[in-house]
Design a protein around this motif. Structure first.
Motif, mmCIF file in Angstrom:
data_model
loop_
_atom_site.group_PDB
_atom_site.id
_atom_site.type_symbol
_atom_site.label_atom_id
_atom_site.label_comp_id
_atom_site.label_asym_id
_atom_site.label_seq_id
_atom_site.Cartn_x
_atom_site.Cartn_y
_atom_site.Cartn_z
ATOM 1 N N LEU A 116 8.410 9.672 17.791
ATOM 2 C CA LEU A 116 8.579 8.348 18.401
ATOM 3 C C LEU A 116 9.911 7.719 18.009
ATOM 4 O O LEU A 116 10.573 7.052 18.830
ATOM 5 N N GLN A 117 10.345 7.910 16.766
ATOM 6 C CA GLN A 117 11.635 7.383 16.344
ATOM 7 C C GLN A 117 12.781 8.049 17.105
ATOM 8 O O GLN A 117 13.764 7.397 17.482
ATOM 9 N N ALA A 118 12.662 9.362 17.332
ATOM 10 C CA ALA A 118 13.699 10.060 18.099
ATOM 11 C C ALA A 118 13.743 9.573 19.540
ATOM 12 O O ALA A 118 14.829 9.396 20.125
ATOM 13 N N VAL A 119 12.574 9.330 20.136
ATOM 14 C CA VAL A 119 12.533 8.810 21.507
ATOM 15 C C VAL A 119 13.168 7.424 21.570
ATOM 16 O O VAL A 119 13.913 7.088 22.507
ATOM 17 N N GLU A 120 12.895 6.607 20.557
ATOM 18 C CA GLU A 120 13.484 5.261 20.525
ATOM 19 C C GLU A 120 15.012 5.332 20.400
ATOM 20 O O GLU A 120 15.734 4.548 21.047
ATOM 21 N N VAL A 122 16.879 7.746 21.504
ATOM 22 C CA VAL A 122 17.393 8.182 22.814
ATOM 23 C C VAL A 122 17.424 7.020 23.781
ATOM 24 O O VAL A 122 18.386 6.851 24.557
ATOM 25 N N ASN A 123 16.407 6.176 23.767
ATOM 26 C CA ASN A 123 16.373 5.019 24.657
ATOM 27 C C ASN A 123 17.473 4.022 24.334
ATOM 28 O O ASN A 123 18.009 3.352 25.229
ATOM 29 N N ARG A 124 17.854 3.894 23.078
ATOM 30 C CA ARG A 124 18.923 2.989 22.685
ATOM 31 C C ARG A 124 20.312 3.593 22.888
ATOM 32 O O ARG A 124 21.312 2.901 22.736
ATOM 33 N N GLY A 125 20.369 4.861 23.192
ATOM 34 C CA GLY A 125 21.650 5.505 23.422
ATOM 35 C C GLY A 125 22.281 6.092 22.184
ATOM 36 O O GLY A 125 23.432 6.555 22.238
ATOM 37 N N LYS A 126 21.575 6.106 21.052
ATOM 38 C CA LYS A 126 22.144 6.667 19.831
ATOM 39 C C LYS A 126 22.104 8.189 19.851
ATOM 40 O O LYS A 126 22.886 8.836 19.155
ATOM 41 N N LYS A 127 21.166 8.780 20.597
ATOM 42 C CA LYS A 127 21.079 10.222 20.756
ATOM 43 C C LYS A 127 20.983 10.559 22.228
ATOM 44 O O LYS A 127 20.512 9.761 23.043
ATOM 45 N N LYS A 128 21.453 11.765 22.551
ATOM 46 C CA LYS A 128 21.417 12.183 23.949
ATOM 47 C C LYS A 128 20.036 12.698 24.348
ATOM 48 O O LYS A 128 19.598 12.469 25.481
ATOM 49 N N LYS A 129 19.397 13.414 23.445
ATOM 50 C CA LYS A 129 18.074 13.951 23.774
ATOM 51 C C LYS A 129 17.260 14.133 22.499
ATOM 52 O O LYS A 129 17.811 14.126 21.387
ATOM 53 N N VAL A 130 15.982 14.307 22.691
ATOM 54 C CA VAL A 130 15.068 14.524 21.571
ATOM 55 C C VAL A 130 15.216 15.966 21.088
ATOM 56 O O VAL A 130 15.249 16.891 21.913
#
Length: 510
Positions: A116-120, A122-130
């Motif tokens: 869930l933290q990784a998905v969050e 990605v939604n904020r734009g800090k990561k490209k994908k999970v």
């Protein structure tokens, strides 16, 4: 060789002189029991000779009566100690399984939280994908049975919290039991025990049975001599069942133990306990055949094996002990035991039953389903074996207990389709063969290459059972491909039935 077993026969008396004496004797004896219990718990190990002398002096009783009180209190202490250790073992087992559930839940929740933290991010734009290493452990949905409409992830968190609370409660219970003193229950206050010995005249020095005159002669304690005299005697009605066994024990001067328990103000129960020798064995040796019995919650399967280990007959007895009262359950099991013993008397063969232990499963009742818990709680296996052994003891039928490991799988794979049996009767046939010390090898159709040939055959069955776990039992009922069926198939000119069903005559069990 079956050893002698203890039997107790119960009768009542309403004789006014006997009722008055037993009331006074129970009052004197109860005070002596309390003092004896205190001294036994304080002294480790206790000095029985000194304890006996002290009880005689303080309560004005004779040596034999003091010996009976000491023996009774020692039995109560031993029983309380064993119950305490069993209770601790049960609580520790529950704590162990609860800790395992907590560990698994924590790992699963932690992994889902990382996802869930990784998905969050990605939604904020800090990561490209999970990352591929992170996968959801719980679907983003609610259970239909949840009244609060929580997601499965939230329900897992609530479950983890409740499990931790339950584990903390178990630890407190275990700590309290270990630190608290031993609690011993001496039973009903109005109880008089007179323990006998084979070295004494007629099996008991302070209470003797006059079988011819049908009277009891009791030695009065010194504290009650002024009121009742040295001896008291009153008539007794012999029990309806077991009079011949009681007469044999009385004639052979075996140890007879008497226990008097108050039922009402005008009635006392008389319990007479003595050892009974088993009836002469009437069944043939197990090498000449056996009757296997497989107990299930809904039916009891039986199968008969001859001297060569081949099937000689089988059947099943339908039972319904689900949510039945205690008396009704016992009555149903008594009828089943009667049918099985009649079968053993007809064929003159011993009965082979499985030796089961549900103590480990009962420690995990909270982690099992409601249906499984109900089935396990209503499964009266110990009561069934107790009734079976008691009746076989009287009739001279041998009862053999064997390890039931993989008996169901062996019956499914080897014997169910061969003889047209169901799973219960097939397992009973395996038990009968195991009681005859016959081994069960894997069939050739399930053979596989194996490097360690010196392993026990059960290790091979363990691998097969692991591969077949989850298979439908009906798949093992399909007919096998035999030589006769091959010839018939080869000679047939592609009949419509064979063309419509190309698997006809082939065993479909995996």
């Amino acid at each position: 060789m079956t050893q002698a077993e203890s039997r107790t026969y119960v009768n009542t008396t309403t004789h006014p002189w006997a009722v008055a004496f037993l009331n006074d004797a129970a009052t004197v004896g109860y005070d002596a029991k309390i003092e004896c219990l205190k001294l036994l718990l304080e002294q480790n190990p206790p000095n029985k000779s000194k304890l006996n002398t002290q009880l005689q002096q303080n309560h004005n009783i004779n040596k034999r009566q003091a010996n009976s009180i000491i023996a009774y209190v020692e039995g109560a202490v031993k029983s309380a100690s064993e119950c305490r250790s069993n209770h601790l073992e049960l609580l520790q087992g529950k704590l162990k399984h609860t800790t395992e559930v907590i560990t698994n839940l924590e790992k699963k929740i932690k992994a889902h939280r990382k996802y869930l933290q990784a998905v969050e991010q990605v939604n904020r734009g800090k990561k490209k994908k999970v990352p591929k290493s992170l996968k959801p452990k719980y679907p983003d949905a609610c259970s239909m049975r949840c009244a609060h409409h929580l997601t499965l992830y939230k329900q897992a968190q609530v479950k983890l919290h409740q499990k931790k609370r339950y584990a903390h409660k178990l630890r407190q219970k275990i700590s309290h039991i270990k630190t608290s003193p031993l609690h011993v229950n001496l039973g009903n206050k109005y109880t008089v025990e007179m323990i006998g010995s084979k070295d004494e005249s007629y099996g008991n020095q302070i209470c003797q049975l006059d079988l011819i005159g049908k009277e009891l002669h009791i030695r009065v304690p010194y504290a009650l001599l002024n009121r009742y005299g040295k001896y008291i005697q009153f008539p007794i009605r012999l029990p309806k069942h077991g009079t011949d066994l009681l007469a044999t024990a009385w004639y052979n001067r075996q140890a007879l133990t008497y226990r008097f328990i108050q039922k009402s103000l005008t009635e006392w129960e008389i319990h007479i306990t003595f050892d009974v020798e088993p009836a002469p064995r009437i069944t043939a040796p197990v090498s000449w055949g056996a009757i296997g019995v497989d107990l299930n919650p809904s039916c009891i399967g039986w199968a008969i094996a001859d001297k060569d280990g081949n099937l000689d007959g089988f059947g099943q007895i339908k039972v319904n002990i689900q949510s039945q009262p205690k008396g009704r359950t016992e009555a149903i099991l008594v009828d089943v035991v009667t049918q099985l013993t009649n079968l053993a008397l007809e064929y003159k063969r011993p009965i082979v039953v499985e030796k089961l232990d549900f103590s480990d499963k009962k420690k995990r009742l909270r982690e099992l389903s409601v249906r499984h818990n109900r089935m396990l709680s209503n499964f009266a296996y110990s009561k069934f074996v107790q009734l079976l052994k008691a009746r076989c003891f009287k009739l001279g039928i041998q009862v053999i207990e064997v390890n039931p490991a993989y008996s169901s799988w062996i019956g499914l794979i080897k014997f169910m389709s061969m003889y047209g049996m169901n799973s219960a009767t097939a397992a009973a046939f395996v038990l009968a063969r195991r009681g005859m010390f016959l081994s069960e090898r894997l069939p050739a159709r399930t053979a596989y290459q194996e490097t360690e040939s010196r392993k026990h055959v059960w290790s091979h069955w363990r691998l097969v059972a692991k591969l077949l776990k989850g298979s439908s039992r009906h798949s093992f009922c399909q007919p096998r491909l035999t030589v006769y069926s091959r010839l018939r198939t080869a000679r047939s000119d592609s009949s419509p039935s064979t063309a419509d069903n190309p698997i006809q005559g082939v065993w479909r069990g995996r």
